[in-house]
Design a protein around this motif. Structure first.
Motif, PDB file in Angstrom:
ATOM      1  N   THR A   1      10.030  15.468  -8.505  1.00  0.00           N
ATOM      2  CA  THR A   1      10.193  16.390  -9.626  1.00  0.00           C
ATOM      3  C   THR A   1       8.850  16.963 -10.066  1.00  0.00           C
ATOM      4  O   THR A   1       8.736  18.159 -10.384  1.00  0.00           O
ATOM      5  N   ILE A   2       7.814  16.133 -10.064  1.00  0.00           N
ATOM      6  CA  ILE A   2       6.478  16.607 -10.447  1.00  0.00           C
ATOM      7  C   ILE A   2       5.977  17.642  -9.442  1.00  0.00           C
ATOM      8  O   ILE A   2       5.440  18.692  -9.815  1.00  0.00           O
TER       9      ILE A   2
ATOM     10  N   GLY B   1      -0.968   8.381 -13.137  1.00  0.00           N
ATOM     11  CA  GLY B   1      -0.813   7.119 -12.427  1.00  0.00           C
ATOM     12  C   GLY B   1       0.112   7.266 -11.238  1.00  0.00           C
ATOM     13  O   GLY B   1       0.460   8.369 -10.805  1.00  0.00           O
ATOM     14  N   ARG B   2       0.539   6.156 -10.696  1.00  0.00           N
ATOM     15  CA  ARG B   2       1.401   6.160  -9.507  1.00  0.00           C
ATOM     16  C   ARG B   2       2.827   6.533  -9.886  1.00  0.00           C
ATOM     17  O   ARG B   2       3.407   5.963 -10.797  1.00  0.00           O
ATOM     18  N   ARG B   3       3.400   7.465  -9.165  1.00  0.00           N
ATOM     19  CA  ARG B   3       4.804   7.854  -9.350  1.00  0.00           C
ATOM     20  C   ARG B   3       5.476   7.857  -7.985  1.00  0.00           C
ATOM     21  O   ARG B   3       4.841   8.186  -6.977  1.00  0.00           O
TER      22      ARG B   3
ATOM     23  N   VAL C   1      -1.758  12.677  -9.877  1.00  0.00           N
ATOM     24  CA  VAL C   1      -0.797  11.585  -9.701  1.00  0.00           C
ATOM     25  C   VAL C   1      -1.348  10.638  -8.646  1.00  0.00           C
ATOM     26  O   VAL C   1      -1.681  11.062  -7.540  1.00  0.00           O
ATOM     27  N   GLY C   2      -1.461   9.360  -8.975  1.00  0.00           N
ATOM     28  CA  GLY C   2      -1.953   8.382  -8.017  1.00  0.00           C
ATOM     29  C   GLY C   2      -2.808   7.332  -8.691  1.00  0.00           C
ATOM     30  O   GLY C   2      -3.166   7.445  -9.868  1.00  0.00           O
TER      31      GLY C   2
ATOM     32  N   GLN D   1       0.840  -1.194   0.000  1.00  0.00           N
ATOM     33  CA  GLN D   1       0.000   0.000   0.000  1.00  0.00           C
ATOM     34  C   GLN D   1       0.880   1.251   0.000  1.00  0.00           C
ATOM     35  O   GLN D   1       1.941   1.280   0.640  1.00  0.00           O
ATOM     36  N   VAL D   2       0.414   2.271  -0.695  1.00  0.00           N
ATOM     37  CA  VAL D   2       1.098   3.570  -0.711  1.00  0.00           C
ATOM     38  C   VAL D   2       0.126   4.587  -0.119  1.00  0.00           C
ATOM     39  O   VAL D   2      -0.816   5.014  -0.771  1.00  0.00           O
ATOM     40  N   ASN D   3       0.327   4.930   1.135  1.00  0.00           N
ATOM     41  CA  ASN D   3      -0.545   5.901   1.791  1.00  0.00           C
ATOM     42  C   ASN D   3       0.178   6.524   2.971  1.00  0.00           C
ATOM     43  O   ASN D   3       1.307   6.153   3.310  1.00  0.00           O
ATOM     44  N   GLY D   4      -0.489   7.481   3.610  1.00  0.00           N
ATOM     45  CA  GLY D   4       0.141   8.202   4.700  1.00  0.00           C
ATOM     46  C   GLY D   4       0.440   7.350   5.909  1.00  0.00           C
ATOM     47  O   GLY D   4       1.426   7.592   6.619  1.00  0.00           O
TER      48      GLY D   4
END
Length: 348
Positions: free
Chosen positions: A240-241, A231-233, A211-212, A15-18
């Motif tokens: 950079t974004i 998408g996911r970066r 982004v996500g 998972q990618v979250n806080g």
């Protein structure tokens, strides 16, 4: 002697979250203070996918399995980070054995559920009060969230701030992106609770970038063909974004903190948001514009100083986050752990 903390969490990699980001950074930061963190995560159990999020897998633990893990690790403290299956089983074991534990409130679970199912928020909050008030303290990320939760009947609330990697997220990474300026950016989970249409429906000049990944991505891509969904970066590409955008637009009204706000600020990108919990606490007097008119906030943020945004982010650190976490544990009675010995193995 090094102290050990067992953190029980249903939210974990991939998972990618806080929540996952915070726990990763916490584990690194507390080592410098003579403490080690062990994680009890879904990786060790049979799992199933959430109906709304196929990439989020929750554990199916038995009481015996979790009890054996606690016995083997023999921690000095137990912190239950989430209210999922693992958190529920671990809480039950602690209550039966008289083991002290703390909890944390990361996600507005009642709002999350009511956005998808016909379940009143009041029902979910009643259950959450039972979960958190049975421990030795509930940690929240901001002062305003603490005030709100106290008004909802939660007790023994403790502050636990967040940090940001100011080396990775740096204004020096600013580049010319292949999109017309000004560039309005959003980063995060593409899901109903994030309130993305409040941003995507705005009549703004230049370009909108999202982004996500998430369950609503296909629907929003179809509905908003003029928006650039990247998408996911991760890593330097994401940094950079951030640095290359002109304004970060945060449309969520339900986030409890919003780590992405700090990442944008650290990258020198001013923030536009609604005046609600999370933006109110993180932005304060600098770095962004808060308004119920999100369009006007986004346009006004174009005129803000990028250096001021960066300076605001520098007031947050993962070291301070770790310090608050350990300070919250220091007041927890440890007598129940006396004589249990050292942990037998570490998974930190």
């Amino acid at each position: 002697m090094e102290k050990t903390v067992l953190v029980v969490t249903d939210a974990w990699h991939p998972q990618v979250n806080g929540v996952v980001r915070t726990l990763d950074e916490l584990a690194r930061s507390v080592k410098e203070r003579g403490t080690a963190i062990d994680f009890l995560t879904p990786e060790r159990f049979t799992t199933f996918s959430l109906p709304f999020y196929s990439d989020i897998r929750l554990a199916l633990p038995t009481r015996r399995q979790v009890a054996e893990e606690i016995d083997a690790l023999a921690p000095d403290y137990i912190h239950i980070a989430t209210e999922g299956p693992l958190g529920l089983v671990a809480r039950g074991i602690c209550l039966r054995r008289g083991l002290p534990f703390t909890t944390s409130y990361h996600t507005r679970f009642p709002e999350f559920v009511s956005a998808r199912l016909p379940i009143p928020e009041s029902w979910s909050y009643r259950w959450l009060r039972q979960f958190h008030n049975s421990g030795d303290g509930m940690m929240v990320a901001t002062a305003s969230l603490g005030t709100e939760m106290a008004a909802r009947g939660f007790h023994n609330i403790k502050r636990w701030t967040r940090g940001v990697d100011t080396v990775l997220f740096d204004p020096a990474r600013r580049r010319n992106l292949p999109f017309p300026r000004p560039i309005f950016l959003n980063v995060g989970r593409v899901a109903v609770e994030k309130g993305l249409p409040a941003f995507l429906d705005l009549d703004l000049p230049g370009s909108k970038i999202v982004v996500g990944d998430g369950p609503d991505l296909p629907l929003l891509q179809q509905k908003y063909p003029q928006v650039h969904f990247l998408g996911r970066r991760m890593g330097t590409e994401l940094a950079t974004i951030y640095a290359s955008a002109d304004v970060f637009v945060f449309p969520s009204r339900v986030d409890t903190f919003g780590n992405v706000i700090l990442e944008a600020l650290a990258s020198g990108c001013p923030v536009a948001a609604f005046p609600v919990t999370a933006p109110n606490d993180n932005l304060g007097e600098g770095g962004g514009v808060l308004s119920s008119d999100l369009r006007q906030a986004a346009l006004d943020a174009l005129a803000l100083s990028r250096e001021d945004a960066r300076q605001k982010a520098l007031t947050f650190s993962w070291s301070e986050c770790a310090g608050q976490f350990l300070s919250n544990l220091a007041g927890v009675p440890r007598g129940a752990f006396a004589g249990r010995g050292r942990r037998l193995r570490s998974i930190s």
